[in-house]
Structure formats: C-alpha cells, structure tokens
Design a protein around this motif. Structure first.
Motif, mmCIF file in Angstrom:
data_model
loop_
_atom_site.group_PDB
_atom_site.id
_atom_site.type_symbol
_atom_site.label_atom_id
_atom_site.label_comp_id
_atom_site.label_asym_id
_atom_site.label_seq_id
_atom_site.Cartn_x
_atom_site.Cartn_y
_atom_site.Cartn_z
ATOM 1 N N GLU A 1 0.845 -1.189 0.000
ATOM 2 C CA GLU A 1 0.000 0.000 0.000
ATOM 3 C C GLU A 1 0.883 1.242 0.000
ATOM 4 O O GLU A 1 1.806 1.358 0.787
ATOM 5 N N HIS A 2 0.574 2.165 -0.867
ATOM 6 C CA HIS A 2 1.330 3.408 -0.959
ATOM 7 C C HIS A 2 0.896 4.336 0.161
ATOM 8 O O HIS A 2 -0.289 4.462 0.455
ATOM 9 N N SER A 3 1.849 5.004 0.789
ATOM 10 C CA SER A 3 1.534 5.883 1.913
ATOM 11 C C SER A 3 0.994 7.239 1.468
ATOM 12 O O SER A 3 0.403 7.955 2.264
ATOM 13 N N GLY A 4 1.233 7.606 0.225
ATOM 14 C CA GLY A 4 0.767 8.897 -0.264
ATOM 15 C C GLY A 4 1.766 10.009 -0.067
ATOM 16 O O GLY A 4 1.565 11.117 -0.547
ATOM 17 N N LYS A 5 2.837 9.740 0.654
ATOM 18 C CA LYS A 5 3.851 10.766 0.889
ATOM 19 C C LYS A 5 4.853 10.756 -0.255
ATOM 20 O O LYS A 5 5.147 9.728 -0.826
ATOM 21 N N THR A 6 5.373 11.945 -0.547
ATOM 22 C CA THR A 6 6.412 12.060 -1.557
ATOM 23 C C THR A 6 7.691 12.555 -0.902
ATOM 24 O O THR A 6 7.666 13.169 0.178
ATOM 25 N N PHE A 7 8.798 12.318 -1.547
ATOM 26 C CA PHE A 7 10.086 12.723 -1.013
ATOM 27 C C PHE A 7 10.187 14.241 -0.924
ATOM 28 O O PHE A 7 10.700 14.780 0.061
ATOM 29 N N GLU A 8 9.698 14.938 -1.922
ATOM 30 C CA GLU A 8 9.813 16.387 -1.955
ATOM 31 C C GLU A 8 9.012 17.050 -0.837
ATOM 32 O O GLU A 8 9.453 18.034 -0.250
ATOM 33 N N LYS A 9 7.843 16.546 -0.528
ATOM 34 C CA LYS A 9 6.975 17.184 0.462
ATOM 35 C C LYS A 9 7.356 16.813 1.899
ATOM 36 O O LYS A 9 7.131 17.588 2.819
ATOM 37 N N HIS A 10 7.885 15.632 2.120
ATOM 38 C CA HIS A 10 8.104 15.143 3.476
ATOM 39 C C HIS A 10 9.571 14.836 3.766
ATOM 40 O O HIS A 10 9.874 13.988 4.596
ATOM 41 N N PHE A 11 10.479 15.541 3.132
ATOM 42 C CA PHE A 11 11.901 15.259 3.329
ATOM 43 C C PHE A 11 12.371 15.593 4.735
ATOM 44 O O PHE A 11 13.102 14.832 5.355
ATOM 45 N N TYR A 12 11.917 16.696 5.284
ATOM 46 C CA TYR A 12 12.376 17.130 6.604
ATOM 47 C C TYR A 12 11.455 16.701 7.723
ATOM 48 O O TYR A 12 11.598 17.119 8.861
ATOM 49 N N GLU A 13 10.496 15.852 7.442
ATOM 50 C CA GLU A 13 9.539 15.409 8.447
ATOM 51 C C GLU A 13 10.112 14.197 9.201
ATOM 52 O O GLU A 13 10.532 13.219 8.590
ATOM 53 N N PHE A 14 10.116 14.274 10.496
ATOM 54 C CA PHE A 14 10.632 13.178 11.319
ATOM 55 C C PHE A 14 9.497 12.551 12.097
ATOM 56 O O PHE A 14 9.076 13.047 13.122
ATOM 57 N N GLU A 15 8.992 11.435 11.610
ATOM 58 C CA GLU A 15 7.902 10.733 12.312
ATOM 59 C C GLU A 15 8.324 9.358 12.649
ATOM 60 O O GLU A 15 8.917 8.647 11.981
#
Length: 68
Positions: free
Chosen positions: A54-68
């Motif tokens: 299943e694809h998470s829907g996140k992209t590298f460009e939008k969530h690069f600096y997100e730490f979850e």
C-alpha cells in the motif's frame, strides 16, 4: 497488508535457516541448494511487496524534513 505476511515470513525463514545451516555444518548440497534458491526468493518477495503493498501517499519532496 495481510497478503504480504506469507512471502515476508517464508523468505525470512529461508534466509535464517541458511545461516543456521552454515553454523551447524549441515550437508553441503543442502546449503548450496538454499544459496541458489535465495536470490529467486528475495526477488519474488520484492515483487510481491511492490505489487501488493500500500502506498503511503507521501512524496520525497513534500516530506523530506519530516521526522515521524
């Protein structure tokens, strides 16, 4: 995600059994057979994960600096 439990479990068990068989000096033909099967099993597992995952829907460009 339930479809992926079998391939992940089978390939993980196969590779774990390969390591254990080397450690406990199992017969060489068995070790060689597992070694020759393992690349095919890993490719099959990767194919199943990419096809049925299943694809998470996140992209590298939008969530690069997100730490979850």
């Amino acid at each position: 995600m339930k479809k992926l439990i079998f391939p992940l479990s089978l390939v993980t068990f196969l590779l774990f059994f390969y390591i254990v068989s080397i450690a406990f000096n199992f017969p060489y033909p068995l070790i060689a057979a597992i070694f020759s099967i393992s690349p095919v099993a890993v490719i099959w597992m990767v194919y199943k994960v990419l096809r049925d995952g299943e694809h998470s829907g996140k992209t590298f460009e939008k969530h690069f600096y997100e730490f979850e």
